[in-house]
Design a protein around this motif. Structure first.
Motif, short mmCIF file in Angstrom:
data_model
loop_
_atom_site.label_atom_id
_atom_site.label_comp_id
_atom_site.label_asym_id
_atom_site.label_seq_id
_atom_site.Cartn_x
_atom_site.Cartn_y
_atom_site.Cartn_z
N MET A 1 -16.20 -46.24 -1.70
CA MET A 1 -15.45 -46.10 -0.44
C MET A 1 -14.26 -45.19 -0.67
O MET A 1 -13.52 -45.32 -1.64
N SER A 2 -14.08 -44.20 0.20
CA SER A 2 -12.99 -43.26 0.02
C SER A 2 -11.66 -43.93 0.34
O SER A 2 -11.59 -44.90 1.10
N SER A 3 -10.60 -43.42 -0.28
CA SER A 3 -9.27 -43.98 -0.06
C SER A 3 -8.78 -43.58 1.33
O SER A 3 -9.18 -42.55 1.87
N PRO A 4 -7.89 -44.38 1.92
CA PRO A 4 -7.39 -44.05 3.26
C PRO A 4 -6.57 -42.77 3.22
O PRO A 4 -5.97 -42.43 2.19
N VAL A 21 1.95 -43.41 15.32
CA VAL A 21 2.23 -43.98 13.99
C VAL A 21 1.73 -45.41 13.86
O VAL A 21 1.02 -45.73 12.89
N PRO A 22 2.05 -46.35 14.77
CA PRO A 22 1.54 -47.71 14.59
C PRO A 22 0.02 -47.80 14.64
O PRO A 22 -0.58 -48.65 13.97
N ARG A 23 -0.62 -46.92 15.39
CA ARG A 23 -2.09 -46.91 15.43
C ARG A 23 -2.66 -46.49 14.08
O ARG A 23 -3.67 -47.05 13.63
N LEU A 24 -2.05 -45.50 13.46
CA LEU A 24 -2.52 -45.06 12.15
C LEU A 24 -2.30 -46.14 11.09
O LEU A 24 -3.16 -46.39 10.24
N LEU A 25 -1.14 -46.78 11.14
CA LEU A 25 -0.86 -47.86 10.19
C LEU A 25 -1.86 -48.99 10.35
O LEU A 25 -2.32 -49.58 9.36
N ALA A 26 -2.22 -49.30 11.60
CA ALA A 26 -3.18 -50.38 11.85
C ALA A 26 -4.56 -50.04 11.30
O ALA A 26 -5.34 -50.95 10.97
N ARG A 27 -4.86 -48.75 11.18
CA ARG A 27 -6.15 -48.33 10.62
C ARG A 27 -6.09 -48.23 9.10
O ARG A 27 -7.08 -47.86 8.46
N GLY A 28 -4.95 -48.52 8.50
CA GLY A 28 -4.84 -48.51 7.05
C GLY A 28 -4.39 -47.21 6.44
O GLY A 28 -4.40 -47.07 5.21
N ALA A 29 -3.99 -46.25 7.25
CA ALA A 29 -3.52 -44.97 6.72
C ALA A 29 -2.14 -45.12 6.11
O ALA A 29 -1.33 -45.95 6.55
N PHE A 189 -9.17 -39.37 11.42
CA PHE A 189 -10.14 -40.07 10.57
C PHE A 189 -11.52 -39.42 10.62
O PHE A 189 -12.43 -39.85 9.92
N GLU A 190 -11.67 -38.40 11.44
CA GLU A 190 -12.97 -37.74 11.61
C GLU A 190 -13.45 -37.13 10.29
O GLU A 190 -12.68 -36.54 9.53
N GLN A 191 -14.75 -37.28 10.06
CA GLN A 191 -15.38 -36.63 8.91
C GLN A 191 -16.12 -35.40 9.43
O GLN A 191 -17.19 -35.52 10.02
N PRO A 192 -15.55 -34.21 9.24
CA PRO A 192 -16.17 -33.01 9.84
C PRO A 192 -17.48 -32.66 9.18
O PRO A 192 -17.69 -32.91 7.98
N ALA A 193 -18.39 -32.09 9.97
CA ALA A 193 -19.63 -31.57 9.41
C ALA A 193 -19.31 -30.39 8.51
O ALA A 193 -18.37 -29.63 8.75
N SER A 194 -20.09 -30.23 7.46
CA SER A 194 -19.80 -29.19 6.47
C SER A 194 -19.85 -27.80 7.08
O SER A 194 -19.15 -26.89 6.62
N HIS A 195 -20.66 -27.62 8.12
CA HIS A 195 -20.79 -26.30 8.73
C HIS A 195 -19.73 -26.04 9.80
O HIS A 195 -19.64 -24.95 10.33
N GLU A 196 -18.91 -27.07 10.10
CA GLU A 196 -17.99 -26.98 11.23
C GLU A 196 -16.60 -26.57 10.74
O GLU A 196 -15.64 -27.32 10.82
N ALA A 197 -16.50 -25.35 10.23
CA ALA A 197 -15.22 -24.89 9.68
C ALA A 197 -14.17 -24.71 10.77
O ALA A 197 -12.99 -24.94 10.55
N SER A 198 -14.60 -24.27 11.95
CA SER A 198 -13.66 -24.05 13.05
C SER A 198 -14.23 -24.64 14.33
O SER A 198 -14.81 -23.94 15.16
N PRO A 199 -14.10 -25.96 14.50
CA PRO A 199 -14.73 -26.63 15.63
C PRO A 199 -14.05 -26.30 16.95
O PRO A 199 -12.91 -25.85 16.99
N GLU A 200 -14.75 -26.55 18.04
CA GLU A 200 -14.19 -26.34 19.37
C GLU A 200 -13.05 -27.33 19.62
O GLU A 200 -13.10 -28.48 19.15
#
Length: 298
Positions: A1-4, A21-29, A189-200
């Motif tokens: 499991m990757s680290s936050p 900020v509180p939303r990110l803290l609640a997600r463990g960041a 928290f998004e995990q970008p697709a490897s091909h999506e270097a510059s997403p919309e």
């Protein structure tokens, strides 16, 4: 499991930052808040965020704030130096090895096509720099915020039964700032697709577009009074904006926004909020129920 993620939030003590900020803290960041006003960050520290004091014009501050950071949320107020400052942050982030940037940009209709808005052109320049940086990123383009454009509704209703509408009563797909914050969390928290270097960019709006006649009808239901919407003249609107703007530059920016809104540019609705969050956007009626009728949301 990757680290936050370890996230530097700029604009952390502003309207959106205090929601994010509180939303990110609640997600463990892990969260570090960059602020020019350390006293205003006391509440964020109490919630568990670290703080860094400084601003975008101080290179040493940026380097220290970005140490050990994996993600960056990029937000700052509209100023004549907006593009230069945010591009400097992007360059500092690249030097620090930041892995992902989420940028809070301008409304879509201020940016495309270019040449219609001072702030939109600045954001367009920043977005281009972000693409050139090679850093994985996501750009958020929120529509008109309820907490900004509808903030005066409660005070106007406290003074009488009339709401002042923009000339022509254009429809606007207002978005709740809390939805912007919720989407920003998912983007960080998004995990970008490897091909999506510059997403919309993600264009963020409410679920429907309303005019002030419709807002007055909602206010009537909530208050039990007959509320009417009265469009301001173009001159009256300009005078109001000039009186409320902190500088001539901001007055000009606000006038450009107003002209685009009157032209119907803020009316189109996107599905992005529902697609990202898996639920409908918050509604104007729910927002007014809180601010006008004093109801606590479920």
């Amino acid at each position: 499991m990757s680290s936050p993620p370890r996230i530097l939030v700029t604009g952390a003590t502003g309207r959106l930052g205090q929601l994010l900020v509180p939303r990110l803290l609640a997600r463990g960041a892990g969260v570090r808040a960059l602020t020019r006003h350390p006293a205003r960050a006391n509440g964020l520290r109490a919630q568990g965020a670290a703080t860094a004091v400084g601003d975008f014009d101080d290179g040493d501050t940026l380097r220290r704030a970005l140490e050990g950071v994996s993600h960056l949320f990029l937000l700052s107020p509209i100023t004549p130096t907006l593009a230069d400052q945010q591009i400097a942050v992007i360059e500092a982030a690249a030097a620090a090895g930041v892995e992902r940037i989420v940028k809070l940009s301008g409304s879509h209709w201020t940016i495309d096509p270019p040449g219609r808005s001072l702030s939109g052109d600045a954001h367009r320049e920043i977005e281009a720099a972000l693409r050139r940086s090679g850093i994985a990123h996501r750009v958020l383009r929120p529509n008109a915020w309820m907490q900004v454009m509808l903030a005066r509704v409660a005070s106007e209703l406290a003074a009488g039964d009339e709401l002042h509408a923009p000339p022509g009563d254009p429809k606007v797909a207002f978005i709740d700032a809390r939805d912007i914050a919720d989407v920003a969390v998912e983007a960080l928290f998004e995990q970008p697709a490897s091909h999506e270097a510059s997403p919309e960019p993600w264009v963020l709006t409410g679920g429907s577009a309303l005019g002030y006649d419709e807002i007055a009808s909602i206010a009537s239901r909530l208050t039990g009074r007959r509320i009417v919407a009265t469009p301001l003249s173009a001159q009256a609107q300009q005078q109001r904006q000039a009186a409320n703007a902190p500088s001539p530059y901001i007055a000009r920016v606000h006038a450009q926004f107003a002209a685009l809104i009157v032209a119907g540019e803020a009316e189109p609705v996107s599905d992005t909020v529902a697609d990202v969050l898996g639920r409908p956007p918050r509604t104007v009626e729910a927002f007014l129920a809180e601010t006008v009728a004093g109801r606590v949301p479920a």
